[in-house]
Write a protein that holds these residues in place. Structure first.
Motif, PDB file in Angstrom:
ATOM      1  N   GLU A   1       0.880  -1.182   0.000  1.00  7.52           N
ATOM      2  CA  GLU A   1       0.000   0.000   0.000  1.00  7.52           C
ATOM      3  C   GLU A   1       0.904   1.214   0.000  1.00  7.52           C
ATOM      4  OE1 GLU A   1      -2.430  -0.112   3.503  1.00  7.52           O
ATOM      5  OE2 GLU A   1      -3.132  -2.106   2.971  1.00  7.52           O
ATOM      6  N   GLU A   2       0.468   2.260  -0.614  1.00  7.31           N
ATOM      7  CA  GLU A   2       1.324   3.442  -0.680  1.00  7.31           C
ATOM      8  C   GLU A   2       1.604   3.963   0.726  1.00  7.31           C
ATOM      9  OE1 GLU A   2       0.006   6.601  -3.207  1.00  7.31           O
ATOM     10  OE2 GLU A   2       1.829   7.756  -2.819  1.00  7.31           O
TER      11      GLU A   2
ATOM     12  N   LEU B   1       7.678   4.405  -8.127  1.00  9.89           N
ATOM     13  CA  LEU B   1       6.999   4.052  -9.362  1.00  9.89           C
ATOM     14  C   LEU B   1       6.111   5.252  -9.647  1.00  9.89           C
ATOM     15  CD1 LEU B   1       7.143   1.384 -10.911  1.00  9.89           C
ATOM     16  CD2 LEU B   1       5.032   0.691  -9.752  1.00  9.89           C
ATOM     17  N   GLY B   2       6.494   6.066 -10.621  1.00  7.01           N
ATOM     18  CA  GLY B   2       5.807   7.351 -10.763  1.00  7.01           C
ATOM     19  C   GLY B   2       6.093   8.153  -9.509  1.00  7.01           C
ATOM     20  N   SER B   3       5.022   8.614  -8.863  1.00  8.06           N
ATOM     21  CA  SER B   3       5.248   9.398  -7.645  1.00  8.06           C
ATOM     22  C   SER B   3       5.058   8.528  -6.398  1.00  8.06           C
ATOM     23  CB  SER B   3       4.268  10.572  -7.607  1.00  8.06           C
ATOM     24  OG  SER B   3       2.963  10.044  -7.600  1.00  8.06           O
TER      25      SER B   3
ATOM     26  N   ASP C   1       7.549   2.681  -3.831  1.00 12.98           N
ATOM     27  CA  ASP C   1       7.191   1.255  -3.839  1.00 12.98           C
ATOM     28  C   ASP C   1       8.192   0.371  -3.099  1.00 12.98           C
ATOM     29  OD1 ASP C   1       9.136   1.497  -5.791  1.00 12.98           O
ATOM     30  OD2 ASP C   1       8.228   0.010  -7.106  1.00 12.98           O
ATOM     31  N   LYS C   2       9.383   0.892  -2.824  1.00 12.81           N
ATOM     32  CA  LYS C   2      10.384   0.094  -2.095  1.00 12.81           C
ATOM     33  C   LYS C   2      11.154   1.006  -1.151  1.00 12.81           C
ATOM     34  CE  LYS C   2      11.669  -2.949  -6.026  1.00 12.81           C
ATOM     35  NZ  LYS C   2      10.555  -2.711  -6.886  1.00 12.81           N
ATOM     36  N   SER C   3      11.455   0.488   0.027  1.00 14.11           N
ATOM     37  CA  SER C   3      12.311   1.240   0.951  1.00 14.11           C
ATOM     38  C   SER C   3      13.472   0.358   1.371  1.00 14.11           C
ATOM     39  CB  SER C   3      11.527   1.665   2.201  1.00 14.11           C
ATOM     40  OG  SER C   3      10.515   2.578   1.830  1.00 14.11           O
ATOM     41  N   ILE C   4      14.638   0.965   1.446  1.00 13.92           N
ATOM     42  CA  ILE C   4      15.855   0.223   1.810  1.00 13.92           C
ATOM     43  C   ILE C   4      16.569   0.947   2.951  1.00 13.92           C
ATOM     44  CG2 ILE C   4      18.132  -0.527   0.966  1.00 13.92           C
ATOM     45  CD1 ILE C   4      16.040  -0.193  -1.799  1.00 13.92           C
TER      46      ILE C   4
END
Ligand code: BTN
Length: 245
Positions: A63-64, A123-125, A128-131
């Motif tokens: 989810e965003e 992805l666009g604004s 989608d992934k955090s590191i």
């Protein structure tokens, strides 16, 4: 369940984590060495082969996430490193330094034992992934001139830990971490212990009083000379004396 990948030599564990997140939901990437390890503000993060922990935790967002939660991943990393080092060493000498350092008391001074670098992919604004990339100095006892007086390792602190124990503890902490903005905020805010303290902004030497932490982890401060209110984001350099805290 987090998938763990270990490599001998990688550019940066953060880069590999990002790539592996295309096939796995949550990953941990560790390496014996990095040839393009990086820190904040484009600085290099160098270290002797096999002497230190080079660790990245990465997750996909289904989810965003809110912008606040994204920013608070920095706090999540700091909280986890602090907790892990305290619990493994049983020493009460570790402190967080805003925004991303973990310091340890060594011969009367605080020195950096760990740094955290958070990166996101979009992805666009939409994030989608955090590191969360973590470097911890473990066995290394000699450092390059520029950081010789500022760096410390667990070995120098007489904390005789195996590097794998450190990795196992970080892994456990990430397995059980609640990725919840209120929880991360509360814990980071209380671990930082910076509210009501005086800080100095580099390079201009502006003295400020920290009034509160905003929900996204930035600091609301008052300029002690002009009386103006300001917001400090983690891109700026702040200095403060941990010993007075
Ligand atoms: C800093 O203090 O500026 C942050 C340093 C973060 C270093 C770690 S090591 C593992 C991960 N991979 C990287 O390239 N950087 C982080």
């Amino acid at each position: 369940m987090i998938q763990h990948f270990h490599f001998r030599d990688v550019s940066s564990t953060n880069d590999y984590a990002k790539e592996l997140l295309d096939q796995h939901d949550r990953v941990i990437v560790t390496a014996e060495s990095q040839f393009k390890g990086r820190g904040r503000k484009g600085r290099a993060w160098l270290g002797e082969i096999s002497e230190n922990v080079y660790f990245s935790f990465g997750m996909n967002h289904h989810e965003e996430p809110s912008p606040e939660l994204c920013s608070l991943f920095q706090g999540l990393g700091c909280n986890i490193v602090l907790k892990s080092l305290q619990s493994l060493t049983k020493l009460n000498i570790f402190k967080l330094k805003y925004p991303n350092d973990v310091l340890a008391l060594y011969r009367d001074n605080y020195r950096k034992v760990s740094g955290i670098l958070v990166e996101h992919s979009f992805l666009g604004s939409q994030c989608d992934k955090s590191i969360v990339g973590i470097g911890i100095n473990v066995y290394q006892t000699s450092f390059p001139d520029e950081i010789r007086q500022k760096a410390v390792s667990l070995k120098m602190l007489n904390a005789d830990l195996d590097k794998n124990e450190v990795i196992a503890e970080l892994t456990k902490q990430f397995e059980f971490a609640e990725i919840d903005e209120n929880r991360i905020f509360e814990e980071w805010n209380s671990n930082l212990d910076i509210i009501g303290k005086e800080i100095v902004l580099a390079p201009d030497g502006i003295r400020c009083l920290v009034e509160r932490m905003l929900p996204d982890g930035r600091l609301a401060v008052k300029n002690l000379t002009s009386g103006d209110s300001m917001i400090i984001s983690d891109g700026e350099s702040i200095q403060y004396k941990l010993k007075d805290f």
